[in-house]
Design a protein around this motif. Sequence first.
Motif, mmCIF file in Angstrom:
data_model
loop_
_atom_site.group_PDB
_atom_site.id
_atom_site.type_symbol
_atom_site.label_atom_id
_atom_site.label_comp_id
_atom_site.label_asym_id
_atom_site.label_seq_id
_atom_site.Cartn_x
_atom_site.Cartn_y
_atom_site.Cartn_z
ATOM 1 N N VAL A 182 -13.166 8.370 1.188
ATOM 2 C CA VAL A 182 -11.842 8.889 1.521
ATOM 3 C C VAL A 182 -11.659 10.157 0.706
ATOM 4 C CG1 VAL A 182 -9.363 8.406 1.543
ATOM 5 C CG2 VAL A 182 -11.000 6.557 1.954
ATOM 6 N N ASP A 183 -11.120 11.203 1.335
ATOM 7 C CA ASP A 183 -11.111 12.528 0.705
ATOM 8 C C ASP A 183 -10.283 12.652 -0.564
ATOM 9 O OD1 ASP A 183 -8.604 12.439 1.916
ATOM 10 O OD2 ASP A 183 -8.752 14.412 2.810
ATOM 11 N N ASP A 184 -9.331 11.776 -0.778
ATOM 12 C CA ASP A 184 -8.447 11.969 -1.932
ATOM 13 C C ASP A 184 -8.685 10.945 -3.045
ATOM 14 O OD1 ASP A 184 -7.478 9.746 -0.649
ATOM 15 O OD2 ASP A 184 -5.372 10.322 -0.804
ATOM 16 N N ARG A 185 -9.835 10.283 -3.034
ATOM 17 C CA ARG A 185 -10.065 9.290 -4.089
ATOM 18 C C ARG A 185 -11.545 9.135 -4.386
ATOM 19 N NH1 ARG A 185 -9.370 4.156 -0.396
ATOM 20 N NH2 ARG A 185 -7.198 4.723 -0.362
ATOM 21 N N VAL A 202 -7.746 2.404 3.699
ATOM 22 C CA VAL A 202 -7.700 3.829 4.031
ATOM 23 C C VAL A 202 -6.273 4.152 4.450
ATOM 24 C CG1 VAL A 202 -8.536 5.654 5.556
ATOM 25 C CG2 VAL A 202 -10.104 3.847 4.774
ATOM 26 N N PRO A 203 -5.548 4.931 3.637
ATOM 27 C CA PRO A 203 -4.177 5.279 4.010
ATOM 28 C C PRO A 203 -4.145 6.117 5.280
ATOM 29 C CG PRO A 203 -4.671 5.940 1.733
ATOM 30 C CD PRO A 203 -5.957 5.536 2.374
ATOM 31 N N VAL A 204 -3.187 5.833 6.142
ATOM 32 C CA VAL A 204 -3.015 6.666 7.327
ATOM 33 C C VAL A 204 -2.703 8.087 6.864
ATOM 34 C CG1 VAL A 204 -1.521 7.105 9.313
ATOM 35 C CG2 VAL A 204 -2.349 4.792 8.858
ATOM 36 N N GLY A 205 -3.337 9.047 7.484
ATOM 37 C CA GLY A 205 -3.198 10.446 7.098
ATOM 38 C C GLY A 205 -4.339 10.921 6.219
ATOM 39 N N ALA A 206 -5.195 9.998 5.779
ATOM 40 C CA ALA A 206 -6.352 10.377 4.967
ATOM 41 C C ALA A 206 -7.501 10.813 5.869
ATOM 42 C CB ALA A 206 -6.791 9.201 4.092
ATOM 43 N N ARG A 207 -8.413 11.543 5.268
ATOM 44 C CA ARG A 207 -9.633 11.927 5.963
ATOM 45 C C ARG A 207 -10.786 11.096 5.402
ATOM 46 N NH1 ARG A 207 -11.035 17.802 5.548
ATOM 47 N NH2 ARG A 207 -10.850 17.311 3.343
ATOM 48 N N VAL A 208 -11.693 10.694 6.288
ATOM 49 C CA VAL A 208 -12.857 9.918 5.881
ATOM 50 C C VAL A 208 -14.131 10.626 6.326
ATOM 51 C CG1 VAL A 208 -11.647 7.704 5.919
ATOM 52 C CG2 VAL A 208 -12.824 8.486 7.975
ATOM 53 N N ARG A 209 -15.213 10.305 5.647
ATOM 54 C CA ARG A 209 -16.531 10.785 6.067
ATOM 55 C C ARG A 209 -17.559 9.734 5.692
ATOM 56 N NH1 ARG A 209 -19.780 15.045 2.451
ATOM 57 N NH2 ARG A 209 -19.820 13.851 0.515
ATOM 58 N N GLY A 210 -18.700 9.799 6.347
ATOM 59 C CA GLY A 210 -19.791 8.881 6.049
ATOM 60 C C GLY A 210 -20.904 9.589 5.314
ATOM 61 N N PHE A 231 0.805 -1.220 0.000
ATOM 62 C CA PHE A 231 0.000 0.000 0.000
ATOM 63 C C PHE A 231 0.844 1.279 0.000
ATOM 64 C CE2 PHE A 231 -2.535 -3.256 2.323
ATOM 65 C CZ PHE A 231 -3.451 -3.498 1.308
ATOM 66 N N GLY A 232 2.163 1.148 0.061
ATOM 67 C CA GLY A 232 3.044 2.311 0.024
ATOM 68 C C GLY A 232 3.055 3.118 1.313
ATOM 69 N N GLY A 233 2.503 2.569 2.372
ATOM 70 C CA GLY A 233 2.452 3.237 3.667
ATOM 71 C C GLY A 233 1.479 2.504 4.563
ATOM 72 N N THR A 234 1.371 2.957 5.777
ATOM 73 C CA THR A 234 0.449 2.317 6.702
ATOM 74 C C THR A 234 -1.003 2.608 6.308
ATOM 75 O OG1 THR A 234 0.755 4.207 8.187
ATOM 76 C CG2 THR A 234 1.986 2.198 8.708
ATOM 77 N N VAL A 235 -1.869 1.661 6.678
ATOM 78 C CA VAL A 235 -3.299 1.808 6.403
ATOM 79 C C VAL A 235 -4.073 1.570 7.698
ATOM 80 C CG1 VAL A 235 -3.154 1.158 3.966
ATOM 81 C CG2 VAL A 235 -3.533 -0.621 5.685
ATOM 82 N N ALA A 236 -5.222 2.208 7.795
ATOM 83 C CA ALA A 236 -6.083 2.044 8.966
ATOM 84 C C ALA A 236 -6.676 0.639 8.977
ATOM 85 C CB ALA A 236 -7.207 3.075 8.940
ATOM 86 N N HIS A 237 -6.920 0.128 10.147
ATOM 87 C CA HIS A 237 -7.618 -1.140 10.301
ATOM 88 C C HIS A 237 -9.026 -0.999 9.712
ATOM 89 C CE1 HIS A 237 -4.749 -0.816 13.625
ATOM 90 N NE2 HIS A 237 -4.723 -2.139 13.684
ATOM 91 N N GLY A 238 -9.483 -2.026 9.029
ATOM 92 C CA GLY A 238 -10.862 -2.008 8.547
ATOM 93 C C GLY A 238 -11.846 -1.883 9.695
ATOM 94 N N LEU A 239 -11.550 -2.567 10.798
ATOM 95 C CA LEU A 239 -12.450 -2.499 11.948
ATOM 96 C C LEU A 239 -12.427 -1.137 12.630
ATOM 97 C CD1 LEU A 239 -12.046 -6.070 13.474
ATOM 98 C CD2 LEU A 239 -13.939 -5.164 12.106
ATOM 99 N N LEU A 240 -11.328 -0.421 12.524
ATOM 100 C CA LEU A 240 -11.300 0.962 13.017
ATOM 101 C C LEU A 240 -12.265 1.807 12.197
ATOM 102 C CD1 LEU A 240 -10.333 3.497 14.482
ATOM 103 C CD2 LEU A 240 -8.291 3.466 13.045
ATOM 104 N N THR A 241 -12.188 1.678 10.902
ATOM 105 C CA THR A 241 -13.090 2.432 10.029
ATOM 106 C C THR A 241 -14.540 2.068 10.325
ATOM 107 O OG1 THR A 241 -11.349 2.434 8.349
ATOM 108 C CG2 THR A 241 -13.543 3.076 7.637
ATOM 109 N N LEU A 242 -14.818 0.773 10.474
ATOM 110 C CA LEU A 242 -16.177 0.325 10.792
ATOM 111 C C LEU A 242 -16.651 0.896 12.128
ATOM 112 C CD1 LEU A 242 -18.539 -1.543 9.902
ATOM 113 C CD2 LEU A 242 -17.429 -3.348 11.248
ATOM 114 N N SER A 243 -15.762 0.994 13.097
ATOM 115 C CA SER A 243 -16.145 1.483 14.422
ATOM 116 C C SER A 243 -16.546 2.951 14.425
ATOM 117 C CB SER A 243 -15.016 1.245 15.431
ATOM 118 O OG SER A 243 -13.951 2.150 15.235
ATOM 119 N N LEU A 244 -16.250 3.673 13.366
ATOM 120 C CA LEU A 244 -16.619 5.080 13.271
ATOM 121 C C LEU A 244 -18.096 5.281 12.919
ATOM 122 C CD1 LEU A 244 -13.539 6.423 11.256
ATOM 123 C CD2 LEU A 244 -13.895 6.497 13.734
#
Length: 149
Positions: free
Chosen positions: A132-135, A99-107, A55-68
């Motif tokens: 994800v804000d950049d894609r 979700v790349p670490v450093g990205a912003r997400v919204r629902g 992924f070229g860098g760290t990524v957020a856990h899928g379950l972290l994203t789900l927990s939001l």
Amino acid sequence: MKLATIDEAAPLAGTSLGGTGWRLLDQETVTGFGRLTGDEQWIHVDPERAAAGAFGGTVAHGLLTLSLLPGMVDELFTVDGVELVLNKGFGRVRFLAPVPVGARVRGVVRLVSAEPRAQGFWELVFHVDVQVDDRTGLALSADLILLYR
């Protein structure tokens, strides 16, 4: 959307509630989630090693994203006079892209259904698409089932 009573929800089934604000998923948050859950896989918590990974860098856990999701729904949908909201679970969960670490997400949230249940509860199903804000495309898509009383 703010309702005066929970029984006002039923006619709103199928209604889009719009999008939440953007939330940053930084390395501190991702590392903390990994520490808390015991999922400290290097793709989440080791930026140096992950830089050379798929992924070229760290990524957020899928379950972290789900927990939001409960917080995302709460940002867009509230009911006065409700004494209790319980998370009943999730349905149709799909992790669609990292979700790349450093990205912003919204629902982006839609009220799917609102049905009365036993003991004075109402079961509401919300469909949430996480952007994800950049894609283009989605990182996650799921239904969140909440009980209100």
